[in-house]
Design an enzyme around this catalytic site. Structure first.
Site, mmCIF file in Angstrom:
data_model
loop_
_atom_site.group_PDB
_atom_site.id
_atom_site.type_symbol
_atom_site.label_atom_id
_atom_site.label_comp_id
_atom_site.label_asym_id
_atom_site.label_seq_id
_atom_site.Cartn_x
_atom_site.Cartn_y
_atom_site.Cartn_z
ATOM 1 N N TYR A 1 45.934 31.809 40.881
ATOM 2 C CA TYR A 1 44.815 32.739 40.871
ATOM 3 C C TYR A 1 44.667 33.393 39.534
ATOM 4 O O TYR A 1 43.501 33.544 39.034
ATOM 5 C CB TYR A 1 44.704 33.615 42.011
ATOM 6 C CG TYR A 1 43.825 34.818 41.767
ATOM 7 C CD1 TYR A 1 42.416 34.514 42.093
ATOM 8 C CD2 TYR A 1 44.199 36.002 40.959
ATOM 9 C CE1 TYR A 1 41.660 35.674 41.721
ATOM 10 C CE2 TYR A 1 43.179 37.112 40.959
ATOM 11 C CZ TYR A 1 41.835 36.783 41.272
ATOM 12 O OH TYR A 1 41.133 37.490 40.878
ATOM 13 N N ASP B 1 39.411 34.627 45.126
ATOM 14 C CA ASP B 1 40.383 36.005 45.771
ATOM 15 C C ASP B 1 39.595 36.087 47.088
ATOM 16 O O ASP B 1 39.023 35.423 47.725
ATOM 17 C CB ASP B 1 40.091 37.141 44.737
ATOM 18 C CG ASP B 1 38.632 37.877 44.831
ATOM 19 O OD1 ASP B 1 37.903 36.864 45.376
ATOM 20 O OD2 ASP B 1 38.553 38.672 44.232
ATOM 21 N N GLU C 1 44.205 41.877 36.158
ATOM 22 C CA GLU C 1 44.364 40.934 37.081
ATOM 23 C C GLU C 1 45.747 41.117 37.801
ATOM 24 O O GLU C 1 45.846 41.097 38.999
ATOM 25 C CB GLU C 1 44.114 39.537 36.747
ATOM 26 C CG GLU C 1 42.683 39.378 36.382
ATOM 27 C CD GLU C 1 41.859 39.263 37.515
ATOM 28 O OE1 GLU C 1 42.031 39.247 38.879
ATOM 29 O OE2 GLU C 1 40.490 39.513 37.311
#
Length: 372
Positions: free
Chosen positions: A143, A161, A60
């Site tokens: 996020y 996203d 990520e």
């Protein structure tokens, strides 16, 4: 007439509609999930195999503002060299920065090390399993905290996203522009986030945006959410999401000085930790602005390589003039400078803009060839 026929058919409630959407998407994902080196397939998850939080977190961080295609090779190299968060935490900063070279946004690499060391030294090598705890770690924003909590630990967190933003904007036919409309899109995404299989759902909706609900020419005909999609019905899907126009990027100028000793050793400097390309090795050079100071790192017969390097950063375009000189054999290194022998120097360890400068030299008349 049967007794049941006396009653009207039940009306679908919003909750029932959301459940149906989740089932449709998860069914599609079970058949079409992308294969990625950091992902546990839905079939394996159903058999009880859990994702490694370290690999989820690493992927990520790498995927921030970077494509899956660009990240895959870097991820595989990183996990071969540092297979656990403890291995990464024990790594030398320079080695990690060198492996990151070319992936861009180098603050991510510095934060990667900070986070790994907090997890190793303060959390006994174990990532926390909640959004709030993950958010406290260095370099982890909303996020990434949501993605790791959801994908690694099956927490029902809202993952938003660019792919999910696009899917939500089209599903609800929302024409307000990004980034201002982001909270609205997150609210819609949150309503759809299920309690059951939230990790698979998060990856499913991202896959939907990446493979079917694409920025251009969305494949609406094979989309599992084709029927309820309001933008498809309105014919507006290709133009969504809308975005506030960006300001034009300014252009900055700079000079890069390539200094090579007679035995093939190169003079480099490590940039300060804070700032652009922080912590990375690069060529000595000027500041990057409208009128850079042309003073070289030492007096010599500097030759212009006859070309220029052009590179675009997030907030500006850069044009570099590249010069070359021979490094005196008795040169005394200044603070921050390093001398790498021809065998220790690896162009691939340089950030992209610095490697472009090296490539300009490599293709010039000043390159003596493999034996020089």
């Amino acid at each position: 007439m049967r007794d049941m026929d006396k009653f009207p058919a039940p009306v679908a409630t919003p909750q029932a509609a959301e459940t149906e959407l989740n089932q449709q998407l998860l069914g599609w994902y079970d058949r079409n999930a992308r294969t990625m080196p950091w992902r546990v397939s839905p079939a394996d998850r159903a058999r009880g195999l859990r994702p490694d939080p370290y690999r989820v977190w690493l992927s990520e961080v790498m995927l921030q503002q970077t494509t899956v295609a660009a990240v895959t090779e870097y991820f595989q190299r990183f996990t071969r060299r540092w297979p656990s968060v403890l291995d990464l935490a024990a790594a030398q900063d320079a080695e990690v920065m060198a492996e990151w070279a070319g992936l861009g946004y180098y603050a991510r690499a510095r934060n990667l090390l900070k986070c790994a060391r907090v997890v190793a030294q303060e959390l006994e090598g174990t990532f926390p399993d909640s959004y709030d705890a993950l958010l406290k770690l260095p370099g982890i924003g909303p996020y990434t905290a949501a993605a790791v909590a959801s994908i690694a630990f099956d927490r029902a967190e809202t993952v938003l996203d660019g792919n999910v933003e696009r899917v939500m904007a089209r599903l609800h036919d929302i024409h307000d522009p990004l980034p201002a409309v982001k909270p609205v899109l997150k609210e819609h995404a949150g309503v759809l986030t299920p309690q059951l299989r939230p990790g698979d759902y998060a990856q499913a909706v991202m896959d939907l945006g990446a493979t079917i609900c694409t920025p251009k020419n969305p494949a609406c005909g094979i989309c599992p959410w084709r029927s309820p999609c309001q933008a498809r019905i309105a014919g507006t899907a290709p133009e969504l999401p809308k975005k506030t126009p960006k300001q034009p990027k300014p252009t900055r100028l700079g000079l890069a000085y390539l200094a090579r000793r007679a035995d093939g050793a190169w003079l480099l400097e490590r940039r300060p930790d804070k700032g652009l390309l922080g912590g990375m090795l690069g060529w000595p050079g000027s500041e990057w602005n409208a009128a850079p100071d042309p003073r070289p790192p030492f007096e010599a017969n500097w030759q212009d390589l006859g070309g220029e390097v052009r590179h675009t950063f997030t907030h500006f375009h850069l044009i570099l003039q590249v010069k070359l000189a021979e490094l005196p054999s008795g040169y005394n290194l200044s603070p921050g400078q390093e001398l790498l022998t021809r065998h220790a120097f690896r162009p691939q360890d340089l950030p992209t803009v610095m490697r472009k400068a090296f490539d300009l030299w490599a293709g010039s008349e000043f390159n003596p060839g493999p034996n020089g």
